[in-house]
Design a protein around this motif. Structure first.
Motif, PDB file in Angstrom:
ATOM      1  N   ASP A 295       0.910  -1.206   9.719  1.00 32.46           N
ATOM      2  CA  ASP A 295       0.360  -0.611   8.503  1.00 32.46           C
ATOM      3  C   ASP A 295       0.628  -1.449   7.246  1.00 32.46           C
ATOM      4  OD1 ASP A 295      -0.594   1.470   9.975  1.00 32.46           O
ATOM      5  OD2 ASP A 295       1.112   2.783   9.582  1.00 32.46           O
ATOM      6  N   CYS A 296       1.461  -2.450   7.364  1.00 33.85           N
ATOM      7  CA  CYS A 296       1.798  -3.245   6.170  1.00 33.85           C
ATOM      8  C   CYS A 296       0.565  -4.010   5.695  1.00 33.85           C
ATOM      9  CB  CYS A 296       2.932  -4.216   6.478  1.00 33.85           C
ATOM     10  SG  CYS A 296       3.531  -5.040   4.981  1.00 33.85           S
ATOM     11  N   SER A 297       0.278  -3.898   4.396  1.00 33.93           N
ATOM     12  CA  SER A 297      -0.942  -4.491   3.845  1.00 33.93           C
ATOM     13  C   SER A 297      -0.762  -5.948   3.417  1.00 33.93           C
ATOM     14  CB  SER A 297      -1.423  -3.655   2.655  1.00 33.93           C
ATOM     15  OG  SER A 297      -0.349  -3.394   1.782  1.00 33.93           O
TER      16      SER A 297
ATOM     17  N   LYS B  32       6.365   9.258   0.462  1.00 36.80           N
ATOM     18  CA  LYS B  32       6.549   7.840   0.789  1.00 36.80           C
ATOM     19  C   LYS B  32       6.839   6.955  -0.426  1.00 36.80           C
ATOM     20  CE  LYS B  32       5.749   8.706   5.102  1.00 36.80           C
ATOM     21  NZ  LYS B  32       6.896   8.901   5.989  1.00 36.80           N
TER      22      LYS B  32
ATOM     23  N   LYS C 137       6.436   2.521   5.731  1.00 39.23           N
ATOM     24  CA  LYS C 137       6.887   2.214   7.091  1.00 39.23           C
ATOM     25  C   LYS C 137       8.150   1.343   7.117  1.00 39.23           C
ATOM     26  CE  LYS C 137       3.703   4.014   9.819  1.00 39.23           C
ATOM     27  NZ  LYS C 137       3.762   5.411   9.944  1.00 39.23           N
TER      28      LYS C 137
ATOM     29  N   ASN D 111       0.826  -1.216   0.000  1.00 41.11           N
ATOM     30  CA  ASN D 111       0.000   0.000   0.000  1.00 41.11           C
ATOM     31  C   ASN D 111       0.859   1.265   0.000  1.00 41.11           C
ATOM     32  OD1 ASN D 111       0.946   0.411   2.590  1.00 41.11           O
ATOM     33  ND2 ASN D 111      -0.927  -0.210   3.607  1.00 41.11           N
ATOM     34  N   GLN D 112       2.164   1.075  -0.104  1.00 38.72           N
ATOM     35  CA  GLN D 112       3.135   2.175  -0.184  1.00 38.72           C
ATOM     36  C   GLN D 112       3.068   3.100   1.024  1.00 38.72           C
ATOM     37  OE1 GLN D 112       2.265   3.642  -4.186  1.00 38.72           O
ATOM     38  NE2 GLN D 112       4.002   2.438  -4.924  1.00 38.72           N
ATOM     39  N   CYS D 113       2.900   2.504   2.196  1.00 37.76           N
ATOM     40  CA  CYS D 113       2.869   3.322   3.416  1.00 37.76           C
ATOM     41  C   CYS D 113       4.268   3.819   3.786  1.00 37.76           C
ATOM     42  CB  CYS D 113       2.270   2.521   4.572  1.00 37.76           C
ATOM     43  SG  CYS D 113       3.296   1.141   5.138  1.00 37.76           S
TER      44      CYS D 113
END
Ligand code: SF4
Ligand code: SF4
Length: 114
Positions: free
Chosen positions: A99-101, A73, A13, A9-11
């Protein structure tokens, strides 16, 4: 066998910390015990993030963002040959980034009978 599912999801993190794995027995021999090691590391901003006693690992985490992480990000090296090998493969196993999808599902497990 654990199989990865989903998409990034290109967070960003996973690009904000550096995670290192060290030999647990060597580190504890050097520092005496876990508390001493944690104290020593904390003065340098390094966290003891976990351990795998069976495989003799300790995991360190440092809050050092990657210089190639853009403010929005995005990875500045996306689709470029300079992108590190580990970044192309991440994650290969379950991690503790909320937050990793990506998710991991276990296949081929034999359920013991009665
Ligand atoms: S190179 Fe790109 S994917 Fe790898 S840590 Fe840096 S920003 Fe993230
Ligand atoms: S933490 Fe997971 S979802 Fe977020 S950028 Fe990294 S691989 Fe993608």
């Amino acid at each position: 066998m654990w199989v990865r599912e989903g998409e990034c999801n290109q967070c960003g993190k996973c690009c904000e910390t550096v995670n290192l794995t060290v030999a647990r027995d060597v580190a504890l021999r050097q520092h005496g015990n876990v508390q001493e090691l944690e104290r020593y590391l904390s003065f340098r901003g390094i966290r003891l993030a976990g351990e795998d006693i069976e495989n003799n690992f300790l995991f360190y985490s440092l809050d050092i963002p990657c210089s190639q992480l853009a403010p929005d990000k995005r990875c500045l090296l996306h689709n470029r040959p300079e992108k590190p090998f580990i970044c192309l493969r991440y994650p290969t196993a379950r991690d503790d980034i909320e937050d990793c999808s990506y998710t991991f599902k276990q296949y081929g497990t034999t359920i013991p009978g009665p």
